[in-house]
Design a protein around this motif. Structure first.
Motif, PDB file in Angstrom:
ATOM      1  N   TRP A 251      90.234  58.213  90.184  1.00 13.14           N
ATOM      2  CA  TRP A 251      91.191  58.218  91.291  1.00 13.14           C
ATOM      3  C   TRP A 251      90.705  57.317  92.418  1.00 13.14           C
ATOM      4  CZ3 TRP A 251      87.511  61.766  90.174  1.00 13.14           C
ATOM      5  CH2 TRP A 251      86.594  62.076  91.176  1.00 13.14           C
ATOM      6  N   ASN A 252      91.624  56.963  93.273  1.00 13.04           N
ATOM      7  CA  ASN A 252      91.330  56.372  94.574  1.00 13.04           C
ATOM      8  C   ASN A 252      91.569  57.457  95.619  1.00 13.04           C
ATOM      9  OD1 ASN A 252      90.983  53.769  93.374  1.00 13.04           O
ATOM     10  ND2 ASN A 252      93.216  53.554  93.345  1.00 13.04           N
ATOM     11  N   SER A 253      90.952  57.310  96.793  1.00  9.37           N
ATOM     12  CA  SER A 253      91.094  58.399  97.764  1.00  9.37           C
ATOM     13  C   SER A 253      91.321  57.877  99.173  1.00  9.37           C
ATOM     14  CB  SER A 253      89.857  59.307  97.751  1.00  9.37           C
ATOM     15  OG  SER A 253      88.701  58.617  98.176  1.00  9.37           O
ATOM     16  N   ALA A 254      92.076  58.676  99.915  1.00 11.99           N
ATOM     17  CA  ALA A 254      92.253  58.480 101.350  1.00 11.99           C
ATOM     18  C   ALA A 254      91.458  59.580 102.040  1.00 11.99           C
ATOM     19  CB  ALA A 254      93.733  58.558 101.716  1.00 11.99           C
ATOM     20  N   ASP A 255      90.328  59.234 102.646  1.00 14.11           N
ATOM     21  CA  ASP A 255      89.462  60.236 103.258  1.00 14.11           C
ATOM     22  C   ASP A 255      89.977  60.621 104.645  1.00 14.11           C
ATOM     23  OD1 ASP A 255      87.942  60.147 101.018  1.00 14.11           O
ATOM     24  OD2 ASP A 255      86.192  59.207 101.928  1.00 14.11           O
ATOM     25  N   GLN A 256      89.241  61.536 105.296  1.00 15.62           N
ATOM     26  CA  GLN A 256      89.625  61.935 106.646  1.00 15.62           C
ATOM     27  C   GLN A 256      89.567  60.732 107.583  1.00 15.62           C
ATOM     28  OE1 GLN A 256      86.779  63.555 105.206  1.00 15.62           O
ATOM     29  NE2 GLN A 256      85.103  63.479 106.690  1.00 15.62           N
ATOM     30  N   ILE A 257      90.375  60.775 108.636  1.00 10.83           N
ATOM     31  CA  ILE A 257      90.526  59.636 109.540  1.00 10.83           C
ATOM     32  C   ILE A 257      90.304  60.088 110.976  1.00 10.83           C
ATOM     33  CG2 ILE A 257      92.070  58.295 108.055  1.00 10.83           C
ATOM     34  CD1 ILE A 257      94.432  59.519 109.571  1.00 10.83           C
ATOM     35  N   PRO A 258      89.856  59.177 111.880  1.00  7.43           N
ATOM     36  CA  PRO A 258      89.652  59.543 113.291  1.00  7.43           C
ATOM     37  C   PRO A 258      90.982  59.572 114.038  1.00  7.43           C
ATOM     38  CG  PRO A 258      88.996  57.275 112.922  1.00  7.43           C
ATOM     39  CD  PRO A 258      89.369  57.829 111.573  1.00  7.43           C
ATOM     40  N   GLU A 259      91.125  60.556 114.887  1.00 14.38           N
ATOM     41  CA  GLU A 259      92.381  60.723 115.622  1.00 14.38           C
ATOM     42  C   GLU A 259      92.677  59.522 116.504  1.00 14.38           C
ATOM     43  OE1 GLU A 259      94.393  64.574 117.595  1.00 14.38           O
ATOM     44  OE2 GLU A 259      92.577  63.893 118.639  1.00 14.38           O
ATOM     45  N   ARG A 260      91.634  58.911 117.073  1.00  9.85           N
ATOM     46  CA  ARG A 260      91.863  57.797 117.998  1.00  9.85           C
ATOM     47  C   ARG A 260      92.468  56.587 117.289  1.00  9.85           C
ATOM     48  NH1 ARG A 260      86.507  57.945 116.700  1.00  9.85           N
ATOM     49  NH2 ARG A 260      85.412  55.967 116.265  1.00  9.85           N
ATOM     50  N   ALA A 261      92.181  56.448 115.978  1.00 10.61           N
ATOM     51  CA  ALA A 261      92.769  55.324 115.240  1.00 10.61           C
ATOM     52  C   ALA A 261      94.269  55.509 115.072  1.00 10.61           C
ATOM     53  CB  ALA A 261      92.092  55.187 113.880  1.00 10.61           C
ATOM     54  N   VAL A 262      94.706  56.744 114.942  1.00 10.02           N
ATOM     55  CA  VAL A 262      96.134  57.029 114.836  1.00 10.02           C
ATOM     56  C   VAL A 262      96.803  56.871 116.195  1.00 10.02           C
ATOM     57  CG1 VAL A 262      97.841  58.778 114.218  1.00 10.02           C
ATOM     58  CG2 VAL A 262      95.719  58.593 112.904  1.00 10.02           C
ATOM     59  N   THR A 263      96.168  57.387 117.250  1.00  2.43           N
ATOM     60  CA  THR A 263      96.721  57.294 118.604  1.00  2.43           C
ATOM     61  C   THR A 263      96.890  55.841 119.037  1.00  2.43           C
ATOM     62  OG1 THR A 263      95.675  59.400 119.188  1.00  2.43           O
ATOM     63  CG2 THR A 263      96.389  57.990 121.001  1.00  2.43           C
ATOM     64  N   ALA A 264      95.914  54.994 118.653  1.00  2.00           N
ATOM     65  CA  ALA A 264      95.962  53.583 119.043  1.00  2.00           C
ATOM     66  C   ALA A 264      96.899  52.764 118.169  1.00  2.00           C
ATOM     67  CB  ALA A 264      94.560  52.992 118.991  1.00  2.00           C
ATOM     68  N   GLY A 265      97.461  53.374 117.128  1.00  2.00           N
ATOM     69  CA  GLY A 265      98.382  52.661 116.257  1.00  2.00           C
ATOM     70  C   GLY A 265      97.705  51.773 115.230  1.00  2.00           C
ATOM     71  N   ILE A 266      96.398  51.906 115.059  1.00  2.00           N
ATOM     72  CA  ILE A 266      95.691  51.111 114.047  1.00  2.00           C
ATOM     73  C   ILE A 266      96.158  51.515 112.655  1.00  2.00           C
ATOM     74  CG2 ILE A 266      93.424  50.540 113.099  1.00  2.00           C
ATOM     75  CD1 ILE A 266      92.254  51.140 115.884  1.00  2.00           C
ATOM     76  N   ILE A 267      96.305  52.804 112.430  1.00  2.00           N
ATOM     77  CA  ILE A 267      96.860  53.360 111.196  1.00  2.00           C
ATOM     78  C   ILE A 267      97.762  54.513 111.589  1.00  2.00           C
ATOM     79  CG2 ILE A 267      94.925  52.726 109.678  1.00  2.00           C
ATOM     80  CD1 ILE A 267      93.871  55.594 110.036  1.00  2.00           C
ATOM     81  N   ASP A 268      98.595  54.967 110.672  1.00  2.00           N
ATOM     82  CA  ASP A 268      99.311  56.213 110.926  1.00  2.00           C
ATOM     83  C   ASP A 268      98.551  57.337 110.229  1.00  2.00           C
ATOM     84  OD1 ASP A 268     100.013  56.283 108.224  1.00  2.00           O
ATOM     85  OD2 ASP A 268     102.059  55.621 108.567  1.00  2.00           O
ATOM     86  N   GLU A 269      99.092  58.556 110.309  1.00  2.00           N
ATOM     87  CA  GLU A 269      98.325  59.699 109.826  1.00  2.00           C
ATOM     88  C   GLU A 269      98.146  59.710 108.313  1.00  2.00           C
ATOM     89  OE1 GLU A 269     102.100  62.837 109.869  1.00  2.00           O
ATOM     90  OE2 GLU A 269     100.254  63.270 110.948  1.00  2.00           O
ATOM     91  N   TYR A 270      98.893  58.887 107.599  1.00  2.00           N
ATOM     92  CA  TYR A 270      98.709  58.755 106.158  1.00  2.00           C
ATOM     93  C   TYR A 270      98.028  57.434 105.795  1.00  2.00           C
ATOM     94  CZ  TYR A 270     101.778  62.785 105.879  1.00  2.00           C
ATOM     95  OH  TYR A 270     102.326  64.038 106.023  1.00  2.00           O
ATOM     96  N   GLY A 271      97.400  56.822 106.779  1.00  2.00           N
ATOM     97  CA  GLY A 271      96.720  55.560 106.559  1.00  2.00           C
ATOM     98  C   GLY A 271      95.247  55.732 106.244  1.00  2.00           C
ATOM     99  N   SER A 272      94.568  54.611 105.985  1.00  2.00           N
ATOM    100  CA  SER A 272      93.146  54.616 105.634  1.00  2.00           C
ATOM    101  C   SER A 272      92.465  53.434 106.303  1.00  2.00           C
ATOM    102  CB  SER A 272      92.954  54.516 104.122  1.00  2.00           C
ATOM    103  OG  SER A 272      93.511  55.625 103.456  1.00  2.00           O
TER     104      SER A 272
END
Length: 689
Positions: A251-272
């Motif tokens: 498999w490939n995986s999407a691990d946990q992500i930092p909240e600040r990356a989502v807040t800043a628009g770098i990724i969304d909550e389903y991003g990596s």
């Protein structure tokens, strides 16, 4: 003349037969015109009064497992009241477990077996007690017998919070072919069957699964293959079962992500932030078990492989190549268990005595941690080989002091020996340890419907052998302290069980547990982190109510308080990862005949404490799953809506430092989380033959 046969599954056949006969819940028929009668026994409906050792023990039958919608295979452990199962990474690795105030990580302090084979991995590359249940086919599970608390002498390592003994079925209710298709590329093909000749029986099953997942930047591309073959035959006065299992997954995986990356628009909550993560795993086993009225014996050999790529801190440690790392674990496990029962009556007191021995040997040819970039090795943190042997002697006594009062006493002694051959000779060496565990309890049958329990016991978990021989940090070269190979836990509880044969099964327990140390080997860093002694206590309530033969409701609630008992002021008193509130509830409609069947399930994981000062907490998670199906003759069509209300809560949360590209060298402390998977529809069609 043709006799009607009754197919019973969900608990051992002899036990069920005795209960069925005693309670007149099933009758055989001698009418040649009647079809075969199939009776599905549901574990929650079994009368355990006078049978169980505590209010925290129970049985889950195959009927209940079949009825509940599951997102992941590992969620079968959520049938243990108070247990919650989550995931912080790809679908192919072990789940994250929560029970009795423990963030059990991937299985530490909760022992799990399948047909007598231990699932918890010692000295594992990804974490001590690693419990991966992806090799299970839920349709082939016969029962789950769970034991919360450390009051059971048959259970040794990882027994602080409790244990679950999963048994594969000895008798399929039907053969089937099933196809499931769902959103986000979910595909599952299942085949199970049973062949019988004279007194011999062969049960088999196979599963193919694909899944892409809802992640924006990563296609999970799960490719899982499972196969099971199980041969049963009478030998002497008992039954011999030989089981072969094979599992492979990548498999490939999407691990946990930092909240600040989502807040800043770098990724969304389903991003990596790192799209090169994932892994592959395999497990092959051959096991045998024999059971008669006096003897229980089992033996097994297991070959297990894991290759895992992760990145939780991004550029904190290596600002040029990033912090991606690879964990490798390759091992073979041999072991077995032998137990003997005696039934005696000294001084006229009816007494059952059991004594036994279990042994286990892990030959870990490689357990390693590497720095990687895009899944290519660029450096070695540590590379070890470990040989770890354990043996346990146990005995228990159950005496009927009066018709209503039972005394239970138990003891076990465990010995461990481990040899570590490290790429750094300073960290090579031998460690050994032994530990006694004493257990006991009383039960009093107040009436035909009510029983009271008092239980106490000692348990333990083993630490990673590398932490017991380590002298220097593999990354920095600094001197570090060794840890004990075995760590004591002590607990007790008071509880009751109320069972009305027609309507309700209710149990409750007030419990506490002291742990000498929460020392764990941290596979993500290659080091052992010392922690402090702790105390947990709480209240658990479970209730199951049957309105009629087809319609039932259930509810489970667990409230826990967990605190460190050392250095509370300097380091904070709250145990990281504690979940104070856990609850679940369900409504089930399962008629015996053809027609509509449905299940609605709610699970609630309360706010989690993320640091020892409780300065940071994770929000609660609430999920609702719905299953709706229609059965007609040999066909069954079912729709499952997982995460019915499309919750955007988090599956799991952590608080730690990481560094994104361009941030200061010391990184940023932040909430890191893995979101729950969005609402998804899965449609299944199965043919029973």
């Amino acid at each position: 003349m043709k006799l009607t046969s009754t197919v019973i599954y969900g608990v051992p056949v002899l036990f069920v037969a005795a209960l069925v006969q005693a309670e007149d819940t099933a009758q055989t028929s001698t009418s040649a015109s009647q079809p075969i009668e199939r009776v599905a026994v549901f574990g929650r409906q079994l009368n355990l009064l006078g049978q169980s050792s505590s209010a925290s023990e129970g049985i889950v039958g195959a009927g209940e497992i079949e009825a509940r919608p599951l997102l992941r295979t590992g969620e079968v452990l959520e049938f243990v009241p108070g247990m919650m199962v989550t995931q912080h990474s790809g679908s192919g690795k072990a789940n994250q477990y929560f029970l009795r105030g423990f963030n059990l990580d991937h299985g530490t302090d909760f022992a799990t077996t399948v047909d007598g084979m231990p699932i918890n991995m010692r000295s594992h590359g990804h974490g001590q007690g690693y419990t991966d249940l992806n090799f299970l086919i839920p349709e082939l599970i016969g029962q789950i017998h769970y034991y919360k608390g450390a009051y059971y002498p048959e259970v040794g390592d990882f027994s602080g919070a409790g244990s679950a003994a999963i048994s594969l079925t000895d008798d399929l209710p039907y053969r089937q072919m099933a196809l499931t298709l769902g959103e986000y590329g979910y595909q599952r093909l299942l085949a199970t069957g049973q062949q019988q000749w004279q007194d011999n029986k062969f049960i088999f099953g196979g599963e193919l699964q694909r899944y892409d997942g809802p992640w924006r930047d990563v296609e999970e591309d799960v490719r899982k293959v499972n196969a099971v073959g199980r041969y049963l035959t009478p030998v002497g006065n008992g039954q011999l079962a030989v089981t072969a299992m094979a599992y492979s997954n990548d498999w490939n995986s999407a691990d946990q992500i930092p909240e600040r990356a989502v807040t800043a628009g770098i990724i969304d909550e389903y991003g990596s932030l790192d799209t090169n993560l994932g892994g592959d795993s395999s497990r092959y086993s051959l096991s045998a078990s024999y059971v008669d009225s006096d003897w229980q014996a089992s033996a097994y050999v297991i070959r297990s492989r894991l290759n895992l790529f992760s990145n939780f801190t991004y550029f904190l440690d290596n600002p040029v190549d990033g912090d991606e790392f690879q964990q490798v674990d390759n091992r073979e496990i041999w072991g077995g268990k032998l137990a003997r029962d005696w039934h005696v009556a000294p001084f006229g007191i009816t007494t059952d005595i059991t004594s036994g021995i279990d042994v286990r040997y892990d030959h870990i040819g490689k357990v390693a941690l590497y720095h990687t970039k895009a899944r290519q090795q660029i450096g070695t943190v540590r590379d070890d080989a470990v040989d770890e042997f354990s043996s346990g002697l146990f005995g228990k006594l159950e005496a009927e002091l009066t018709d209503d009062l039972k005394l239970r006493l138990g003891a076990r002694y465990d010995y461990y020996n481990a040899d570590v051959d490290s790429d750094n000779t300073l960290n090579s060496g031998n460690a050994n340890d032994g530990i006694w565990s004493l257990k006991g309890g009383l039960s009093y049958l107040v009436s035909d419907d009510l029983e009271l329990y008092a239980s106490a016991g000692q348990g333990f978990h083993s630490n990673d052998a590398r932490g017991a021989t380590i002298k220097v940090d593999p990354a920095t070269g600094e001197a570090v302290n060794k840890v004990d190979l075995l760590v004591r836990s002590t607990g007790a509880e008071l509880g009751f069980r109320y069972y009305d044969r027609r309507y309700i099964n209710l149990s409750a327990a007030f419990w506490y547990l002291d742990l000498d140390s929460e020392l764990l080997y941290v596979g993500d860093a290659g080091t052992t982190e010392p922690s402090r002694a702790s105390r947990r206590y709480g209240l658990e309530i479970s209730a199951y109510y049957w309105l009629n033969d087809a319609f039932s409701v259930d509810a489970e609630l667990a409230v826990t308080r967990a605190r460190f008992t050392e250095d509370e002021t300097l380091e904070g008193k709250y145990v990281d990862g504690t979940v104070p509130w856990v609850a679940s509830a369900g409504i089930n409609y399962e008629p015996d005949a053809s027609g509509i069947h449905a299940a609605l399930r709610l699970r609630y994981l309360g706010k989690r404490t993320l640091d020892s000062f409780k300065e940071h907490e994770a929000d609660a998670t609430t999920l609702v799953n719905l299953s709706l199906g229609y059965a007609y003759q040999d066909w069954d069509v079912k729709a499952e809506l997982l995460n019915l209300f499309n919750s955007d809560d988090h599956d799991i949360d952590y608080w730690y430092s990481s560094r994104l590209s361009g941030e200061d060298a010391e990184g940023v402390e932040d909430l890191h989380y893995h979101p729950v998977e969005p609402r998804m529809l899965r449609l299944s069609v199965s043919y029973h033959y």
